[in-house]
Scaffold this active site. Structure first.
Site, PDB file in Angstrom:
ATOM      1  N   CYS A 113     -48.803  79.511 121.911  1.00 11.53           N
ATOM      2  CA  CYS A 113     -48.283  78.497 122.842  1.00 11.53           C
ATOM      3  C   CYS A 113     -48.329  78.955 124.303  1.00 11.53           C
ATOM      4  CB  CYS A 113     -46.861  78.106 122.454  1.00 11.53           C
ATOM      5  SG  CYS A 113     -46.774  77.387 120.809  1.00 11.53           S
ATOM      6  N   HIS A 247     -43.340  74.489 128.571  1.00 17.27           N
ATOM      7  CA  HIS A 247     -43.930  74.313 127.241  1.00 17.27           C
ATOM      8  C   HIS A 247     -43.050  73.333 126.478  1.00 17.27           C
ATOM      9  CE1 HIS A 247     -45.657  74.921 123.418  1.00 17.27           C
ATOM     10  NE2 HIS A 247     -44.694  75.671 122.933  1.00 17.27           N
ATOM     11  N   ASN A 277     -45.065  69.466 120.005  1.00 11.24           N
ATOM     12  CA  ASN A 277     -45.534  70.769 120.486  1.00 11.24           C
ATOM     13  C   ASN A 277     -47.041  70.871 120.234  1.00 11.24           C
ATOM     14  OD1 ASN A 277     -46.149  73.455 120.907  1.00 11.24           O
ATOM     15  ND2 ASN A 277     -44.399  74.261 119.749  1.00 11.24           N
TER      16      ASN A 277
HETATM   17  N1  COA Z   1     -35.263  67.052 108.499  1.00  8.07           N
HETATM   18  C1  COA Z   1     -34.043  67.166 107.989  1.00  8.07           C
HETATM   19  N2  COA Z   1     -33.434  68.355 107.793  1.00  8.07           N
HETATM   20  C2  COA Z   1     -34.135  69.456 108.134  1.00  8.07           C
HETATM   21  C3  COA Z   1     -35.433  69.398 108.652  1.00  8.07           C
HETATM   22  C4  COA Z   1     -36.001  68.125 108.831  1.00  8.07           C
HETATM   23  N3  COA Z   1     -37.235  67.941 109.336  1.00  8.07           N
HETATM   24  N4  COA Z   1     -35.869  70.653 108.901  1.00  8.07           N
HETATM   25  C5  COA Z   1     -34.863  71.479 108.544  1.00  8.07           C
HETATM   26  N5  COA Z   1     -33.824  70.764 108.071  1.00  8.07           N
HETATM   27  C6  COA Z   1     -32.547  71.246 107.578  1.00  8.07           C
HETATM   28  C7  COA Z   1     -32.598  72.674 107.100  1.00  8.07           C
HETATM   29  O1  COA Z   1     -33.059  72.717 105.784  1.00  8.07           O
HETATM   30  C8  COA Z   1     -31.159  73.096 107.249  1.00  8.07           C
HETATM   31  O2  COA Z   1     -30.455  72.620 106.133  1.00  8.07           O
HETATM   32  P1  COA Z   1     -29.313  73.514 105.442  1.00  8.07           P
HETATM   33  O3  COA Z   1     -28.273  73.713 106.514  1.00  8.07           O
HETATM   34  O4  COA Z   1     -28.889  72.663 104.308  1.00  8.07           O
HETATM   35  O5  COA Z   1     -29.995  74.788 105.041  1.00  8.07           O
HETATM   36  C9  COA Z   1     -30.653  72.298 108.461  1.00  8.07           C
HETATM   37  O6  COA Z   1     -31.614  71.250 108.658  1.00  8.07           O
HETATM   38  C10 COA Z   1     -30.554  73.130 109.718  1.00  8.07           C
HETATM   39  O7  COA Z   1     -31.721  73.894 109.862  1.00  8.07           O
HETATM   40  P2  COA Z   1     -31.907  74.853 111.060  1.00  8.07           P
HETATM   41  O8  COA Z   1     -33.249  75.516 110.949  1.00  8.07           O
HETATM   42  O9  COA Z   1     -30.705  75.736 111.235  1.00  8.07           O
HETATM   43  O10 COA Z   1     -31.916  73.804 112.268  1.00  8.07           O
HETATM   44  P3  COA Z   1     -32.002  74.056 113.799  1.00  8.07           P
HETATM   45  O11 COA Z   1     -30.899  73.380 114.492  1.00  8.07           O
HETATM   46  O12 COA Z   1     -32.289  75.497 114.134  1.00  8.07           O
HETATM   47  O13 COA Z   1     -33.322  73.238 114.174  1.00  8.07           O
HETATM   48  C11 COA Z   1     -35.606  73.652 114.669  1.00  8.07           C
HETATM   49  C12 COA Z   1     -34.554  73.573 113.601  1.00  8.07           C
HETATM   50  C13 COA Z   1     -36.903  74.080 114.019  1.00  8.07           C
HETATM   51  C14 COA Z   1     -35.765  72.277 115.288  1.00  8.07           C
HETATM   52  C15 COA Z   1     -35.179  74.642 115.751  1.00  8.07           C
HETATM   53  O14 COA Z   1     -34.767  75.839 115.160  1.00  8.07           O
HETATM   54  C16 COA Z   1     -36.270  74.956 116.724  1.00  8.07           C
HETATM   55  O15 COA Z   1     -36.694  74.103 117.492  1.00  8.07           O
HETATM   56  N6  COA Z   1     -36.703  76.223 116.754  1.00  8.07           N
HETATM   57  C17 COA Z   1     -37.738  76.648 117.680  1.00  8.07           C
HETATM   58  C18 COA Z   1     -39.042  76.102 117.226  1.00  8.07           C
HETATM   59  C19 COA Z   1     -40.099  76.378 118.191  1.00  8.07           C
HETATM   60  O16 COA Z   1     -39.941  76.154 119.350  1.00  8.07           O
HETATM   61  N7  COA Z   1     -41.243  76.825 117.661  1.00  8.07           N
HETATM   62  C20 COA Z   1     -42.406  77.006 118.401  1.00  8.07           C
HETATM   63  C21 COA Z   1     -42.240  78.019 119.464  1.00  8.07           C
HETATM   64  S1  COA Z   1     -43.618  77.901 120.462  1.00  8.07           S
END
Ligand code: COA
Length: 320
Positions: A113, A247, A277
């Site tokens: 990224c 980004h 993204n």
């Molecule tokens: N829909 C519904 N529920 C979802 C889901 C979706 N698409 N994806 C994950 N969940 C669930 C998980 O299973 C978890 O459930 P649980 O509590 O029963 O285990 C719950 O949602 C919370 O998951 P979590 O990963 O803690 O959520 P979060 O608040 O961290 O959000 C992201 C997840 C991926 C959106 C967030 O972590 C993020 O944006 N991370 C950075 C990603 C990024 O920028 N990547 C590229 C870098 S260049």
């Protein structure tokens, strides 16, 4: 002194749009969850057979037109991509051929990224040192090809697209400073673990694997530090920045960086809602959007930043 400046920008998104409602029919998710946690509402997906180079070509032609230059004026092509058309030749060489650009160096740069910022940094240095006069710098990706469309925790986050800029030699700085970092100790938190040398070592390993919340926390911290580093290196105050062009991974990560800069969200270029993204394409695509709709004007000071797998992260301070 010799510097480089942005002469023109271009962007391209594939025609097909995949909405959150579409995704909710494919995996166990909801529009509400995706919007609330990421800010994404829809993303563009390359058509069957449409490649990273195809997207790069459209964006590049638009950037060349905006710069008012032709292929014969370009003496360097750098493409930031983690999803090249082929193992080799590089997407930059394929793009060079499409655009009828010849002889000058052309190469891909892989920093996921952060790829566009790495590419911009390198091209700026080619120009500053007199090795090139005018460069085409591209970020282009087809992440839809490395997304596991059955994994709800990653498939909602990504989209395809390309952004490009033409930069050229200038007497005053357009690219004021660039700041790049990487730390391979974090490779396991965000990766696609298959490759040429390692090959596929199990089902699903050709797809993005991500420890979402760890990546989230690391991104916020690294981007917080890069804001300080960029301002300090240029002896600037937060109030000197006109626009944040971040980004586009997650609205909450972007909002944290805007807060750090004391910038209202009206001064932040946000495309994550419509593009998701697009990895290396996200910063040049956002830049192009805000240039074309007239928000970003000549003379304004822009802070570009990105964070991605590796981890890699970086920024560019740009006088547009
Ligand atoms: N829909 C519904 N529920 C979802 C889901 C979706 N698409 N994806 C994950 N969940 C669930 C998980 O299973 C978890 O459930 P649980 O509590 O029963 O285990 C719950 O949602 C919370 O998951 P979590 O990963 O803690 O959520 P979060 O608040 O961290 O959000 C992201 C997840 C991926 C959106 C967030 O972590 C993020 O944006 N991370 C950075 C990603 C990024 O920028 N990547 C590229 C870098 S260049």
């Amino acid at each position: 002194m010799r510097y480089s400046r942005i002469a023109g920008t271009g962007g391209y998104l594939p025609e097909r749009v995949l909405t959150n409602a579409d995704l909710a029919r494919m995996v166990d998710t909801t529009d509400e969850w995706i919007v609330d946690r990421t800010g994404v509402r829809k993303r563009h997906i390359a058509a069957e057979g449409e490649t990273t180079c195809d997207l790069a070509e459209h964006a590049s032609r638009r950037a060349l037109e905006a710069a008012g230059v032709g292929p014969g004026d370009i003496d360097l092509v750098v493409v930031g991509t983690a999803t090249p058309d082929m193992i080799f030749p590089s997407t930059a060489c394929l793009l060079q051929e499409r655009l009828d650009i010849h002889d000058g160096p052309a190469f891909d740069l892989q920093a996921v990224c952060t790829g566009f910022l790495y590419a911009l940094d390198i091209a700026d240095k080619f120009i500053r040192t007199g090795s090139a006069d005018r460069a085409l710098v591209v970020g282009a990706e087809t992440f839809s090809r490395i997304v596991d469309w059955t994994d709800r925790s990653t498939c909602v986050l990504f989209g395809d697209g390309a952004g490009a800029v033409v930069i050229e030699a200038a007497e005053v700085p357009g690219i004021v400073s660039t700041h790049l970092h990487a730390d391979g100790r974090y490779q396991s938190l965000l990766n696609v673990p298959s490759g040429v040398s390692r090959r596929c070592d199990g089902a699903g390993s050709g797809y993005i694997q991500m420890a979402g919340s760890e990546v989230f926390r690391a991104a916020v911290k690294a981007l917080d530090r890069i804001v300080d580093e960029t301002l300090a290196a240029n002896r600037l105050a937060k109030t000197d920045i006109d626009w944040l062009v971040p980004h586009q991974a997650n609205t909450r990560i972007i909002a944290a960086t805007a807060k750090k800069l004391d910038l209202p969200m009206s001064r932040v270029v946000l495309t994550v809602e419509d593009h998701a993204n697009t990895s290396a394409a996200s910063v040049p695509l956002a830049l192009d959007c805000a240039v074309r709709d007239g928000r970003i004007r000549r003379g304004e000071l822009l802070l570009l930043e990105a964070f991605g797998g590796g981890f890699t992260w970086g920024s560019a301070l740009v006088r547009y």
